[in-house]
Design an enzyme around this catalytic site. Sequence first.
Site, PDB file in Angstrom:
ATOM      1  N   ASP A 140       1.345  -3.740   9.282  1.00 27.54           N
ATOM      2  CA  ASP A 140       2.797  -3.666   8.995  1.00 27.54           C
ATOM      3  C   ASP A 140       3.597  -3.939  10.260  1.00 27.54           C
ATOM      4  O   ASP A 140       4.571  -4.689  10.255  1.00 27.54           O
ATOM      5  CB  ASP A 140       3.188  -2.248   8.541  1.00 27.54           C
ATOM      6  CG  ASP A 140       2.997  -2.028   7.048  1.00 27.54           C
ATOM      7  OD1 ASP A 140       2.497  -2.944   6.371  1.00 27.54           O
ATOM      8  OD2 ASP A 140       3.356  -0.936   6.564  1.00 27.54           O
ATOM      9  N   GLU A 141       3.181  -3.298  11.350  1.00 25.45           N
ATOM     10  CA  GLU A 141       3.914  -3.449  12.617  1.00 25.45           C
ATOM     11  C   GLU A 141       3.904  -4.911  13.059  1.00 25.45           C
ATOM     12  O   GLU A 141       4.883  -5.416  13.606  1.00 25.45           O
ATOM     13  CB  GLU A 141       3.325  -2.571  13.730  1.00 25.45           C
ATOM     14  CG  GLU A 141       3.078  -1.106  13.373  1.00 25.45           C
ATOM     15  CD  GLU A 141       4.340  -0.287  13.122  1.00 25.45           C
ATOM     16  OE1 GLU A 141       5.415  -0.874  12.908  1.00 25.45           O
ATOM     17  OE2 GLU A 141       4.231   0.957  13.113  1.00 25.45           O
ATOM     18  N   HIS A 188       6.512  -6.764  11.215  1.00 24.91           N
ATOM     19  CA  HIS A 188       7.835  -6.436  11.765  1.00 24.91           C
ATOM     20  C   HIS A 188       8.053  -7.147  13.105  1.00 24.91           C
ATOM     21  O   HIS A 188       9.135  -7.640  13.390  1.00 24.91           O
ATOM     22  CB  HIS A 188       7.963  -4.918  11.953  1.00 24.91           C
ATOM     23  CG  HIS A 188       7.812  -4.139  10.683  1.00 24.91           C
ATOM     24  ND1 HIS A 188       7.525  -2.801  10.650  1.00 24.91           N
ATOM     25  CD2 HIS A 188       7.893  -4.538   9.382  1.00 24.91           C
ATOM     26  CE1 HIS A 188       7.455  -2.405   9.384  1.00 24.91           C
ATOM     27  NE2 HIS A 188       7.667  -3.435   8.609  1.00 24.91           N
ATOM     28  N   GLU A 214       8.460   1.425   6.935  1.00 20.93           N
ATOM     29  CA  GLU A 214       8.110   2.338   8.026  1.00 20.93           C
ATOM     30  C   GLU A 214       7.903   3.769   7.522  1.00 20.93           C
ATOM     31  O   GLU A 214       7.076   4.505   8.057  1.00 20.93           O
ATOM     32  CB  GLU A 214       9.222   2.334   9.093  1.00 20.93           C
ATOM     33  CG  GLU A 214       9.276   1.095   9.963  1.00 20.93           C
ATOM     34  CD  GLU A 214       8.155   1.039  10.984  1.00 20.93           C
ATOM     35  OE1 GLU A 214       7.518   2.075  11.223  1.00 20.93           O
ATOM     36  OE2 GLU A 214       7.915  -0.042  11.524  1.00 20.93           O
ATOM     37  N   GLU A 241       6.498   8.122  14.538  1.00 19.54           N
ATOM     38  CA  GLU A 241       6.806   7.509  13.232  1.00 19.54           C
ATOM     39  C   GLU A 241       7.728   8.414  12.402  1.00 19.54           C
ATOM     40  O   GLU A 241       8.609   7.928  11.689  1.00 19.54           O
ATOM     41  CB  GLU A 241       5.516   7.251  12.443  1.00 19.54           C
ATOM     42  CG  GLU A 241       4.572   6.234  13.067  1.00 19.54           C
ATOM     43  CD  GLU A 241       5.012   4.778  12.869  1.00 19.54           C
ATOM     44  OE1 GLU A 241       6.016   4.542  12.177  1.00 19.54           O
ATOM     45  OE2 GLU A 241       4.349   3.886  13.432  1.00 19.54           O
ATOM     46  N   TRP A 280       0.857  -1.190   0.000  1.00 17.20           N
ATOM     47  CA  TRP A 280       0.000   0.000   0.000  1.00 17.20           C
ATOM     48  C   TRP A 280       0.893   1.240   0.000  1.00 17.20           C
ATOM     49  O   TRP A 280       2.053   1.179   0.418  1.00 17.20           O
ATOM     50  CB  TRP A 280      -0.931  -0.005   1.216  1.00 17.20           C
ATOM     51  CG  TRP A 280      -0.239   0.041   2.557  1.00 17.20           C
ATOM     52  CD1 TRP A 280       0.148  -1.022   3.315  1.00 17.20           C
ATOM     53  CD2 TRP A 280       0.167   1.213   3.290  1.00 17.20           C
ATOM     54  NE1 TRP A 280       0.758  -0.598   4.467  1.00 17.20           N
ATOM     55  CE2 TRP A 280       0.790   0.764   4.484  1.00 17.20           C
ATOM     56  CE3 TRP A 280       0.062   2.582   3.066  1.00 17.20           C
ATOM     57  CZ2 TRP A 280       1.294   1.648   5.445  1.00 17.20           C
ATOM     58  CZ3 TRP A 280       0.566   3.458   4.016  1.00 17.20           C
ATOM     59  CH2 TRP A 280       1.181   2.995   5.188  1.00 17.20           C
ATOM     60  N   THR A 327       3.738  -1.003  19.013  1.00 18.18           N
ATOM     61  CA  THR A 327       3.130  -0.155  17.974  1.00 18.18           C
ATOM     62  C   THR A 327       1.970  -0.885  17.297  1.00 18.18           C
ATOM     63  O   THR A 327       0.979  -0.264  16.932  1.00 18.18           O
ATOM     64  CB  THR A 327       4.164   0.299  16.920  1.00 18.18           C
ATOM     65  OG1 THR A 327       4.898  -0.830  16.470  1.00 18.18           O
ATOM     66  CG2 THR A 327       5.100   1.347  17.455  1.00 18.18           C
ATOM     67  N   GLU A 373       7.876  -3.250  18.290  1.00 18.98           N
ATOM     68  CA  GLU A 373       6.974  -3.479  17.155  1.00 18.98           C
ATOM     69  C   GLU A 373       5.627  -3.993  17.656  1.00 18.98           C
ATOM     70  O   GLU A 373       4.584  -3.635  17.125  1.00 18.98           O
ATOM     71  CB  GLU A 373       7.585  -4.478  16.160  1.00 18.98           C
ATOM     72  CG  GLU A 373       8.833  -3.969  15.441  1.00 18.98           C
ATOM     73  CD  GLU A 373       8.563  -2.913  14.370  1.00 18.98           C
ATOM     74  OE1 GLU A 373       7.398  -2.530  14.153  1.00 18.98           O
ATOM     75  OE2 GLU A 373       9.545  -2.459  13.762  1.00 18.98           O
TER      76      GLU A 373
HETATM   77 FE   LIG Z   1       7.299  -1.223  12.634  1.00 24.12          FE
HETATM   78 FE   LIG Z   2       5.678   2.311  12.193  1.00 26.33          FE
END
Ligand SMILES: [Fe+2]
Ligand SMILES: [Fe+2]
Length: 391
Positions: free
Chosen positions: A258-259, A262, A173, A135, A92, A229, A226
């Site tokens: 996404d986090e 990670h 990120e 961020e 994305w 978040t 991670e």
């Molecule tokens: Fe992350």
């Molecule tokens: Fe992030």
Amino acid sequence: MDVIKLNCFKTFQSLVSHSPPPMSAQRSPKFSMTSTLHSRSRRDKDSPSSPSQASVILARTMPPEKIEIFKSMEGWARNNIVTLLKPVNKSWQPQDFLPDPTSDGFFEQINELRKRTKDIPDEYLIVLAGDMITEEALPTYQAKINGTEIFHDVTGVDNTPWAIWARGWTAEENRHGDLLNKYLFLSGRVDMRQIEKTTQYLLGSGMDAGLGQNPYLFTIYTSFQERATFISHGNTARLAKRHGDPILAQICGTIASDEKRHEIAYTKIVEKLFELDPNETVVAFADMMRRKISMPACLMYDGEHNNLFSHFANVASRIGVYTARDYREILQHLVAKWNVEKLSGLSSEGREAQDFVCGLAQRMQRVEERVLALAEKASSIRFTWIAARQM
Ligand SMILES: [Fe+2]
Ligand SMILES: [Fe+2]
């Protein structure tokens, strides 16, 4: 207890930990901006209070045999870690969630966005702005990962799986702050100049989570972070929906996923380290937890308020985005995920670290209600990010 000292959730652990917080944890954002060198020398004078801490502090740069362990993991990391990065053509982009400036309906789309965000409460906006600033300080985090002995990207285009991961992770990120920034800007609900100022201060201050160059400490820290978040963006998603903005909910949910990826990557690396080198890994885990996991934006400052991060963290706790309970549950999750209780064949230092880590969550739970109540009752500042509207 002074609520100001709730800084970075460190007080939470200080209530249950015997070791004093590192000096860096006690300085105000203002102090840290005056001289990094100065703060480093303060840390150096902060002598370790137990033999186990001493040995880990000495191991902040690794002996050659430890570097060999990471070398031996390279084939595995290519197949199991690098593959967790999403290809760009399947990723994305911030623009997917924003008004399209090339379309005729651009201004209408902005109006719709402004209608959706009109009734979002101030407390939520403060937390979203704080998340965005965190961020946006990505250059600091890239510097941290590049400063470790293993992820270090010597040429800038290194082909090790560690350098490939570090660059790919940074690239993923980078979209988070970008998207939140544009969305908040278009909402017209926040004072962007004050937010930008805070980001500039934060980048100038940096961060010191006590990791040195040690990838054991770094990957344990990032596994925790991670997940933190993932939880907090997931909660801002849930609340955005409740406040009537399904697009913002989608944005925060997308960032949260996404986090999560990670978190999976860093947790897997540590899992592997536990397999190959359980003693060093459990000692590093205990060392990290003794120091307390400081938040990356801990040194946040807006030019007016010291302890800005504490105030932000109190608001986040009050609206249920990230609380002391989450901190304790992350610890419990990691202890279970890495099977720390079942480790065997450890040295006496390793066993001491294992006992410390395995008993910590229970000790935290005993004071949790008290910590949550403190955040609930904490007095608040006028956050410059919302144009000084009183909370
Ligand atoms: Fe992350
Ligand atoms: Fe992030």
